[in-house]
Design a protein around this motif. Structure first.
Motif, PDB file in Angstrom:
ATOM      1  N   ILE A 127       0.837  -1.203   0.000  1.00  0.00           N
ATOM      2  CA  ILE A 127       0.000   0.000   0.000  1.00  0.00           C
ATOM      3  C   ILE A 127       0.875   1.258   0.000  1.00  0.00           C
ATOM      4  CG2 ILE A 127      -1.943  -1.109   1.170  1.00  0.00           C
ATOM      5  CD1 ILE A 127      -0.976   0.202   3.782  1.00  0.00           C
ATOM      6  N   GLN A 128       2.178   1.098  -0.287  1.00  0.00           N
ATOM      7  CA  GLN A 128       3.086   2.233  -0.188  1.00  0.00           C
ATOM      8  C   GLN A 128       2.703   3.386  -1.112  1.00  0.00           C
ATOM      9  OE1 GLN A 128       3.808  -0.730  -1.362  1.00  0.00           O
ATOM     10  NE2 GLN A 128       5.059  -0.634  -3.230  1.00  0.00           N
ATOM     11  N   SER A 129       2.072   3.096  -2.237  1.00  0.00           N
ATOM     12  CA  SER A 129       1.688   4.167  -3.168  1.00  0.00           C
ATOM     13  C   SER A 129       0.466   4.933  -2.682  1.00  0.00           C
ATOM     14  CB  SER A 129       1.411   3.575  -4.558  1.00  0.00           C
ATOM     15  OG  SER A 129       0.388   2.598  -4.496  1.00  0.00           O
ATOM     16  N   TYR A 130      -0.203   4.419  -1.640  1.00  0.00           N
ATOM     17  CA  TYR A 130      -1.386   5.096  -1.106  1.00  0.00           C
ATOM     18  C   TYR A 130      -1.098   5.748   0.253  1.00  0.00           C
ATOM     19  CZ  TYR A 130      -3.257   1.628  -4.368  1.00  0.00           C
ATOM     20  OH  TYR A 130      -3.483   0.839  -5.477  1.00  0.00           O
ATOM     21  N   VAL A 131       0.168   5.701   0.703  1.00  0.00           N
ATOM     22  CA  VAL A 131       0.529   6.214   2.024  1.00  0.00           C
ATOM     23  C   VAL A 131       1.568   7.331   1.895  1.00  0.00           C
ATOM     24  CG1 VAL A 131       1.502   5.650   4.293  1.00  0.00           C
ATOM     25  CG2 VAL A 131       0.061   3.979   3.093  1.00  0.00           C
ATOM     26  N   GLU A 132       1.356   8.415   2.630  1.00  0.00           N
ATOM     27  CA  GLU A 132       2.292   9.540   2.643  1.00  0.00           C
ATOM     28  C   GLU A 132       2.747   9.794   4.082  1.00  0.00           C
ATOM     29  OE1 GLU A 132       2.313  14.397   1.920  1.00  0.00           O
ATOM     30  OE2 GLU A 132       0.706  13.167   1.055  1.00  0.00           O
ATOM     31  N   PHE A 133       4.039  10.029   4.268  1.00  0.00           N
ATOM     32  CA  PHE A 133       4.594  10.383   5.576  1.00  0.00           C
ATOM     33  C   PHE A 133       4.968  11.865   5.557  1.00  0.00           C
ATOM     34  CE2 PHE A 133       5.074   5.845   5.405  1.00  0.00           C
ATOM     35  CZ  PHE A 133       4.921   5.418   6.715  1.00  0.00           C
ATOM     36  N   ALA A 134       4.369  12.633   6.461  1.00  0.00           N
ATOM     37  CA  ALA A 134       4.631  14.066   6.564  1.00  0.00           C
ATOM     38  C   ALA A 134       5.297  14.339   7.913  1.00  0.00           C
ATOM     39  CB  ALA A 134       3.332  14.858   6.424  1.00  0.00           C
ATOM     40  N   LEU A 135       6.608  14.559   7.904  1.00  0.00           N
ATOM     41  CA  LEU A 135       7.378  14.651   9.143  1.00  0.00           C
ATOM     42  C   LEU A 135       7.698  16.101   9.503  1.00  0.00           C
ATOM     43  CD1 LEU A 135       9.948  11.791   8.428  1.00  0.00           C
ATOM     44  CD2 LEU A 135       7.658  11.621   9.415  1.00  0.00           C
ATOM     45  N   ASN A 136       7.501  16.401  10.799  1.00  0.00           N
ATOM     46  CA  ASN A 136       7.895  17.707  11.354  1.00  0.00           C
ATOM     47  C   ASN A 136       7.363  18.877  10.523  1.00  0.00           C
ATOM     48  OD1 ASN A 136       9.506  16.356  13.374  1.00  0.00           O
ATOM     49  ND2 ASN A 136      11.061  16.043  11.811  1.00  0.00           N
ATOM     50  N   VAL A 137       6.082  18.838  10.223  1.00  0.00           N
ATOM     51  CA  VAL A 137       5.491  19.867   9.365  1.00  0.00           C
ATOM     52  C   VAL A 137       5.204  21.137  10.158  1.00  0.00           C
ATOM     53  CG1 VAL A 137       4.459  18.116   7.887  1.00  0.00           C
ATOM     54  CG2 VAL A 137       3.110  19.097   9.744  1.00  0.00           C
ATOM     55  N   SER A 138       5.092  22.261   9.470  1.00  0.00           N
ATOM     56  CA  SER A 138       4.756  23.534  10.108  1.00  0.00           C
ATOM     57  C   SER A 138       3.274  23.551  10.470  1.00  0.00           C
ATOM     58  CB  SER A 138       5.064  24.694   9.162  1.00  0.00           C
ATOM     59  OG  SER A 138       4.190  24.650   8.030  1.00  0.00           O
ATOM     60  N   PHE A 139       2.900  24.541  11.255  1.00  0.00           N
ATOM     61  CA  PHE A 139       1.502  24.678  11.661  1.00  0.00           C
ATOM     62  C   PHE A 139       0.600  24.902  10.445  1.00  0.00           C
ATOM     63  CE2 PHE A 139      -2.107  27.248  13.169  1.00  0.00           C
ATOM     64  CZ  PHE A 139      -2.616  26.394  14.120  1.00  0.00           C
ATOM     65  N   GLU A 140       1.055  25.720   9.519  1.00  0.00           N
ATOM     66  CA  GLU A 140       0.256  26.004   8.326  1.00  0.00           C
ATOM     67  C   GLU A 140       0.088  24.754   7.466  1.00  0.00           C
ATOM     68  OE1 GLU A 140      -1.512  28.656   7.542  1.00  0.00           O
ATOM     69  OE2 GLU A 140      -0.930  29.404   9.523  1.00  0.00           O
ATOM     70  N   LYS A 141       1.143  23.953   7.366  1.00  0.00           N
ATOM     71  CA  LYS A 141       1.059  22.721   6.592  1.00  0.00           C
ATOM     72  C   LYS A 141       0.122  21.723   7.262  1.00  0.00           C
ATOM     73  CE  LYS A 141       2.411  20.195   3.082  1.00  0.00           C
ATOM     74  NZ  LYS A 141       2.048  20.555   1.697  1.00  0.00           N
ATOM     75  N   LEU A 142       0.140  21.674   8.579  1.00  0.00           N
ATOM     76  CA  LEU A 142      -0.775  20.799   9.303  1.00  0.00           C
ATOM     77  C   LEU A 142      -2.221  21.186   9.016  1.00  0.00           C
ATOM     78  CD1 LEU A 142      -1.440  18.641  11.463  1.00  0.00           C
ATOM     79  CD2 LEU A 142      -1.173  20.427  13.190  1.00  0.00           C
ATOM     80  N   LYS A 143      -2.503  22.482   9.035  1.00  0.00           N
ATOM     81  CA  LYS A 143      -3.849  22.956   8.726  1.00  0.00           C
ATOM     82  C   LYS A 143      -4.265  22.550   7.312  1.00  0.00           C
ATOM     83  CE  LYS A 143      -5.245  27.075   9.636  1.00  0.00           C
ATOM     84  NZ  LYS A 143      -5.285  28.546   9.755  1.00  0.00           N
ATOM     85  N   GLN A 144      -3.324  22.609   6.398  1.00  0.00           N
ATOM     86  CA  GLN A 144      -3.627  22.233   5.020  1.00  0.00           C
ATOM     87  C   GLN A 144      -3.997  20.760   4.904  1.00  0.00           C
ATOM     88  OE1 GLN A 144      -0.595  23.360   2.158  1.00  0.00           O
ATOM     89  NE2 GLN A 144      -1.273  21.786   0.716  1.00  0.00           N
ATOM     90  N   TYR A 145      -3.229  19.907   5.601  1.00  0.00           N
ATOM     91  CA  TYR A 145      -3.541  18.470   5.565  1.00  0.00           C
ATOM     92  C   TYR A 145      -4.929  18.199   6.147  1.00  0.00           C
ATOM     93  CZ  TYR A 145       1.065  16.761   4.121  1.00  0.00           C
ATOM     94  OH  TYR A 145       2.190  16.458   3.399  1.00  0.00           O
ATOM     95  N   LEU A 146      -5.249  18.844   7.275  1.00  0.00           N
ATOM     96  CA  LEU A 146      -6.542  18.601   7.908  1.00  0.00           C
ATOM     97  C   LEU A 146      -7.692  19.208   7.096  1.00  0.00           C
ATOM     98  CD1 LEU A 146      -5.718  19.009  11.709  1.00  0.00           C
ATOM     99  CD2 LEU A 146      -6.074  16.912  10.396  1.00  0.00           C
ATOM    100  N   ALA A 147      -7.430  20.293   6.389  1.00  0.00           N
ATOM    101  CA  ALA A 147      -8.465  20.895   5.546  1.00  0.00           C
ATOM    102  C   ALA A 147      -8.863  19.950   4.418  1.00  0.00           C
ATOM    103  CB  ALA A 147      -7.971  22.221   4.976  1.00  0.00           C
ATOM    104  N   GLU A 148      -7.925  19.108   3.994  1.00  0.00           N
ATOM    105  CA  GLU A 148      -8.189  18.174   2.897  1.00  0.00           C
ATOM    106  C   GLU A 148      -8.669  16.808   3.378  1.00  0.00           C
ATOM    107  OE1 GLU A 148      -4.392  18.058   1.077  1.00  0.00           O
ATOM    108  OE2 GLU A 148      -4.536  20.070   0.185  1.00  0.00           O
ATOM    109  N   ALA A 149      -8.677  16.586   4.697  1.00  0.00           N
ATOM    110  CA  ALA A 149      -8.972  15.249   5.232  1.00  0.00           C
ATOM    111  C   ALA A 149     -10.465  14.953   5.259  1.00  0.00           C
ATOM    112  CB  ALA A 149      -8.393  15.114   6.630  1.00  0.00           C
ATOM    113  N   SER A 150     -10.800  13.737   4.934  1.00  0.00           N
ATOM    114  CA  SER A 150     -12.169  13.250   5.117  1.00  0.00           C
ATOM    115  C   SER A 150     -12.315  12.583   6.482  1.00  0.00           C
ATOM    116  CB  SER A 150     -12.532  12.238   4.017  1.00  0.00           C
ATOM    117  OG  SER A 150     -12.502  12.845   2.753  1.00  0.00           O
ATOM    118  N   ILE A 151     -11.240  11.897   6.897  1.00  0.00           N
ATOM    119  CA  ILE A 151     -11.240  11.196   8.186  1.00  0.00           C
ATOM    120  C   ILE A 151      -9.980  11.598   8.961  1.00  0.00           C
ATOM    121  CG2 ILE A 151     -11.102   8.951   9.348  1.00  0.00           C
ATOM    122  CD1 ILE A 151     -12.574   7.716   7.003  1.00  0.00           C
ATOM    123  N   GLY A 152     -10.147  11.877  10.240  1.00  0.00           N
ATOM    124  CA  GLY A 152      -9.014  12.063  11.139  1.00  0.00           C
ATOM    125  C   GLY A 152      -8.813  10.776  11.914  1.00  0.00           C
ATOM    126  N   LEU A 153      -7.622  10.186  11.842  1.00  0.00           N
ATOM    127  CA  LEU A 153      -7.390   8.841  12.372  1.00  0.00           C
ATOM    128  C   LEU A 153      -6.503   8.869  13.619  1.00  0.00           C
ATOM    129  CD1 LEU A 153      -7.831   5.779  11.854  1.00  0.00           C
ATOM    130  CD2 LEU A 153      -5.733   5.827  10.476  1.00  0.00           C
TER     131      LEU A 153
END
Length: 506
Positions: free
Chosen positions: A378-404
């Protein structure tokens, strides 16, 4: 063969009692003398450290500076515990103009300016006044990797070594442990003569851990070779009970105890037995920033025959890459979910693991997770986002359908609240703080979903992606309304109220 008379037996017993009393008295006197000598030594060593913090008040100012020391060896880690630290310091500096804050940190090769910059980037927190950093050199003593066996005891003894270093570097008026190193509390109270408080994120040991060992359940902190052996399980259970007793003794030294959830409150109360001094102060969550994200009810995959191939529906996990967060469960659950999708539709789904790495151990853990994703194909369907900024975190959550979220007995879960605030539907572990405090019904309506194993997680993912826009709207908006309990303002009020007695006795 002669025998003792009753009077002789009584005399021997009295003599034995007198000897025992003399020995105990001598021990107590020696202990008191040692404590006073160490206390004098500590005060003498730290007398000239950071003299500007105790500078004579300006003319007209009748309150002398009060120095508050925060023990947080990983203050640059960027997790929920660090948000508590920075928000608590900001609250004290805003309320008291006479407070000077010192942070005991073990972060190597990082300057104070860099640490403060990261706090601004990750948490959107700026401090109104300067802070001082005391850089400790013995943080390795509290690293879990130092103790492959008897880890709890090893790290606790290691915290004594690190605490002694901190005590000798600088002696504050008030000491607050914000990372859970309870064994430092008696050091600063009795050797340093400080007012002592703590914020407990997670009890070092709990009755749940005892039940896991007693039930011979294998986990990240109970190796299978121990859980499969009756003798080793019995030995470890005895060790855990003994450690729980010591943990209760050192924890009871705290004059103010703040805990982050109902689950933590119950465990700390049963171990430390300080009900009058213990309060629940929910950790600060930047709900305002995340609630500015518009809720997009169209962010659902619907049926597998969806013709829009451009849409990618993301499942976002927020949490440090620590073993207890159980990221492997997330990967396996996502794999189980994809197994029931047509191959041509799997590209519509993506799992994003957002988190910070504190050290090389965490980095190695990420490497192992990537290898697991490859094994599961499933590696092509998984992304690792390490040590992201606050703004980048907001961007990921803005695009999320599910928070896990997948940690068993998570003490609270700031990442869970952030997901709920952002408008994504939370899927959390059916235990601990999430079950008791966060993902609960609010005004009679659901706020998210709970699961406990690969199948239940996969089924819940399927259910969430199958929700109609109306059903999704009810859950998302209700979740947002419920998290007002976890705002930064609510935390600041609770933190200031709890720490006020410490200032009254300085």
């Amino acid at each position: 063969m002669s025998s003792f008379t009753n009077d002789q037996v009584i005399n021997l017993l009295v003599l034995a009692a007198l000897c025992a009393s003399a020995i105990l008295t001598a021990f107590l006197i020696t202990l008191i003398v040692v404590v006073f000598c160490l206390r004098w030594y500590v005060r003498r060593r730290s007398k000239d450290a950071l003299p500007h913090l105790r500078a004579v008040p300006k003319k007209g100012q009748d309150i002398r500076p009060v120095v508050v020391g925060f023990f947080h060896p990983y203050c640059n880690a960027g997790g929920g515990g660090e948000r508590v630290l920075w928000t608590g310091i900001r609250a004290l500096q805003t309320r008291y103009n006479f407070v000077r804050c010192v942070i005991y940190t073990g972060d190597p090769y990082v300057s104070g300016e860099e640490i403060l910059r990261k706090a601004r980037q990750r948490f959107n927190i700026s401090l109104p006044q300067p802070v001082e950093f005391v850089f400790l050199k013995r943080r390795r003593w509290v690293e879990a990797s130092m103790y492959p066996y008897f880890t709890l005891l090893g790290q606790s003894i290691g915290s004594l070594v690190l605490g002694w270093e901190a005590l000798n570097c600088y002696l504050p008026d008030i000491f607050v442990d914000t990372m859970g190193y309870a064994f430092t509390l008696p050091l600063f109270r009795y050797l340093g003569g400080c007012q002592v408080g703590c914020y407990v994120h997670y009890p070092t040991i709990s009755t749940d851990m005892l039940s896991r060992v007693g039930g011979k359940t294998a986990s990240y902190n109970n190796a299978s070779f121990i859980s499969n052996s009756r003798i080793l399980s019995t030995v470890k259970l005895f060790y855990y009970y003994l450690f729980a007793l010591m943990y209760g003794l050192v924890g009871s030294c705290s004059q103010v105890v703040m805990v982050n959830s109902t689950w933590t409150y119950g465990h700390i109360l049963s171990l430390w037995r300080k009900k009058e001094q213990t309060s629940i102060v929910y950790p600060p969550c930047d709900t305002k920033a995340f609630m500015e994200i518009p809720i997009k009810l169209g962010r659902v995959a619907g049926n597998d025959d969806d013709d829009d191939d451009d849409n990618v529906y993301s499942i976002v996990s927020v949490g440090q890459f620590r073993p207890e967060k159980d990221h492997p469960l997330q990967l396996r659950s996502f794999h189980e979910f994809l197994k029931h999708k047509m191959l041509k539709d799997r590209h519509k789904y993506k799992l994003v693991l957002v988190g910070s790495c504190r050290n090389q151990e965490d980095s190695d853990r990420v490497t192992a997770l990537k290898e697991l994703a490859t094994q599961l194909e499933i590696q092509s369907y998984v992304e690792f986002a390490l040590n992201v900024s606050f703004e980048k975190l907001k961007q990921y959550l803005a695009e999320a359908s599910i928070g896990l979220h997948s940690m068993w007995n998570e003490h609270f879960g700031i990442g869970i609240v952030e997901c709920m605030a952002s408008g994504s539907i939370i899927l959390a572990h059916d235990s601990g703080g999430p079950k008791m405090d966060i993902v609960i019904e609010w005004e009679g309506k659901p706020t998210g979903f709970l699961a406990s194993d690969e199948k239940s997680y996969a089924d819940a993912m399927e259910t969430i992606f199958s929700l109609s826009p109306e059903e999704r709207s009810v859950i998302c908006h209700n979740a947002r309304h419920s998290i007002s309990r976890f705002s930064e303002k609510a935390f600041e009020n609770g933190f200031l109220q709890c720490t006020e007695p410490l200032f009254m006795n300085v």
